[in-house]
Write an enzyme that holds these catalytic residues in place. Structure first.
Site, mmCIF file in Angstrom:
data_model
loop_
_atom_site.group_PDB
_atom_site.id
_atom_site.type_symbol
_atom_site.label_atom_id
_atom_site.label_comp_id
_atom_site.label_asym_id
_atom_site.label_seq_id
_atom_site.Cartn_x
_atom_site.Cartn_y
_atom_site.Cartn_z
ATOM 1 N N LYS A 14 0.990 -1.149 -0.102
ATOM 2 C CA LYS A 14 -0.224 -0.008 -0.095
ATOM 3 C C LYS A 14 1.090 1.253 0.034
ATOM 4 O O LYS A 14 0.641 2.128 -0.738
ATOM 5 C CB LYS A 14 -0.915 -0.001 1.053
ATOM 6 C CG LYS A 14 -1.813 -1.051 1.213
ATOM 7 C CD LYS A 14 -2.712 -1.018 2.584
ATOM 8 C CE LYS A 14 -1.861 -1.132 3.721
ATOM 9 N NZ LYS A 14 -1.462 -2.208 4.225
ATOM 10 N N ARG A 89 -9.329 0.808 8.386
ATOM 11 C CA ARG A 89 -9.084 -0.537 8.803
ATOM 12 C C ARG A 89 -10.402 -1.194 9.706
ATOM 13 O O ARG A 89 -10.146 -2.367 9.987
ATOM 14 C CB ARG A 89 -7.792 -0.432 9.755
ATOM 15 C CG ARG A 89 -6.777 -0.744 8.988
ATOM 16 C CD ARG A 89 -5.577 -0.644 9.924
ATOM 17 N NE ARG A 89 -4.181 -1.336 9.633
ATOM 18 C CZ ARG A 89 -3.437 -0.872 9.080
ATOM 19 N NH1 ARG A 89 -3.308 0.399 8.397
ATOM 20 N NH2 ARG A 89 -2.182 -1.505 8.929
ATOM 21 N N ARG A 128 12.012 -5.921 5.429
ATOM 22 C CA ARG A 128 11.882 -4.507 5.903
ATOM 23 C C ARG A 128 12.304 -4.432 7.215
ATOM 24 O O ARG A 128 13.299 -3.398 7.617
ATOM 25 C CB ARG A 128 10.561 -3.900 5.605
ATOM 26 C CG ARG A 128 10.528 -2.412 6.052
ATOM 27 C CD ARG A 128 9.095 -1.909 5.542
ATOM 28 N NE ARG A 128 8.107 -2.292 6.349
ATOM 29 C CZ ARG A 128 6.946 -2.039 6.244
ATOM 30 N NH1 ARG A 128 6.379 -1.376 5.505
ATOM 31 N NH2 ARG A 128 5.859 -2.566 7.074
ATOM 32 N N ARG A 134 12.087 -1.334 11.837
ATOM 33 C CA ARG A 134 10.901 -0.781 12.090
ATOM 34 C C ARG A 134 10.444 -2.038 13.307
ATOM 35 O O ARG A 134 10.315 -3.063 13.052
ATOM 36 C CB ARG A 134 9.869 -0.873 11.004
ATOM 37 C CG ARG A 134 8.835 0.063 11.202
ATOM 38 C CD ARG A 134 8.128 0.191 10.098
ATOM 39 N NE ARG A 134 6.582 -0.345 10.133
ATOM 40 C CZ ARG A 134 5.678 -0.208 9.238
ATOM 41 N NH1 ARG A 134 5.879 0.538 8.232
ATOM 42 N NH2 ARG A 134 4.401 -0.684 9.636
ATOM 43 N N ARG A 145 -0.324 -8.894 13.241
ATOM 44 C CA ARG A 145 -0.963 -7.738 12.463
ATOM 45 C C ARG A 145 -1.815 -8.721 11.359
ATOM 46 O O ARG A 145 -2.839 -7.995 10.772
ATOM 47 C CB ARG A 145 0.073 -7.187 11.583
ATOM 48 C CG ARG A 145 0.817 -6.163 12.627
ATOM 49 C CD ARG A 145 2.104 -5.605 12.257
ATOM 50 N NE ARG A 145 2.310 -4.992 10.871
ATOM 51 C CZ ARG A 145 3.399 -4.913 10.377
ATOM 52 N NH1 ARG A 145 4.397 -5.290 11.011
ATOM 53 N NH2 ARG A 145 3.428 -4.038 9.249
#
Ligand code: B4P
Length: 190
Positions: A14, A89, A128, A134, A145
């Site tokens: 996204k 969401r 990532r 992160r 998630r």
């Protein structure tokens, strides 16, 4: 205005595709994930509360997220349009977005869902995590998630589906190939 909801599970691309869409269509990018990370970085009261929730992979409460969105909508009202990245969401967020846009005499034109299998999502997010550090890109949080997405976020597709605004796009392939698929959807809107 052209208002697009870009949808999909964590790691579906996204944020990556939003960057390209805003350049081509000159839209304002609203990523609730980015807005929340900014609050975390600045150690605001909201950010400190959100960090704990994000690190567990849960959703930040609707009222916090909706408040942030309303502020952004008012700031950029009358522009060429918005791309909503990672928002709504929950069905409640979708309802509130509809109200906020109606107040501006606006509406969502289309919701585009990026479809990517779970194994690929996990692979991308772990990569990532290594590259950027992160804090929510670790295996345990990633799995939560994705579960939270399936449980709480996926029903949003039915909300837009009932209004015939839901379109799916294959999210596997190169970033450019996927972008071409998204452009085909946008350019075919009546
Ligand atoms: P987000 O920031 O929205 O994070 P995300 O779902 O992981 O998506 P992101 O956009 O970052 O990743 P992308 O798929 O582009 O949310 C983070 C947290 O904030 C949530 O867990 C929640 O706690 C909170 N939150 C945010 N919005 C909320 C809301 N509305 N309500 C409540 N809570 C909210 O990319 C992932 C990786 O894939 C990248 O490394 C990218 O380079 C790579 N990639 C992209 N396209 C690829 C391709 N085609 N091939 C290979 N790799 C690709």
């Amino acid at each position: 205005m052209l208002n697009i909801v870009l949808f999909g599970p964590p790691g579906s691309g996204k944020g990556t595709q939003s960057e390209k869409i805003i350049r081509k269509y000159n839209l304002v990018h609203i990523s609730t994930g980015d807005l929340l990370r900014e609050e975390v970085k600045n150690q605001t009261e909201l950010g400190n509360k959100a960090k704990e929730i994000m690190d567990r992979g849960e959703l930040v409460p609707d009222d916090i997220v909706i408040g942030m969105i309303r502020k952004k909508l008012v700031e950029h009202a009358g522009g060429p349009g918005f791309i909503f990245d990672g928002f709504p969401r929950t069905v409640e967020q979708a309802r509130e977005l509809r109200k906020a846009l109606t107040d501006l005499d606006e509406r969502v034109a289309v919701m585009i869902s990026l479809e990517v299998p779970r194994e690929e999502l996990v692979k991308r997010l772990l990569k990532r995590g290594v590259e950027t550090g992160r804090s929510d890109d670790n295996l345990q949080t990633i799995n939560n998630r994705i579960d939270v997405y399936n449980r709480q976020t996926l029903p949003v597709t039915r909300y837009y589906g009932k209004m015939r605004k839901h379109r799916t796009v294959d999210g596997i392939g190169t970033v450019d190939r996927i972008f071409d698929r998204i452009v085909a959807v946008i350019d075919n809107l009546n």
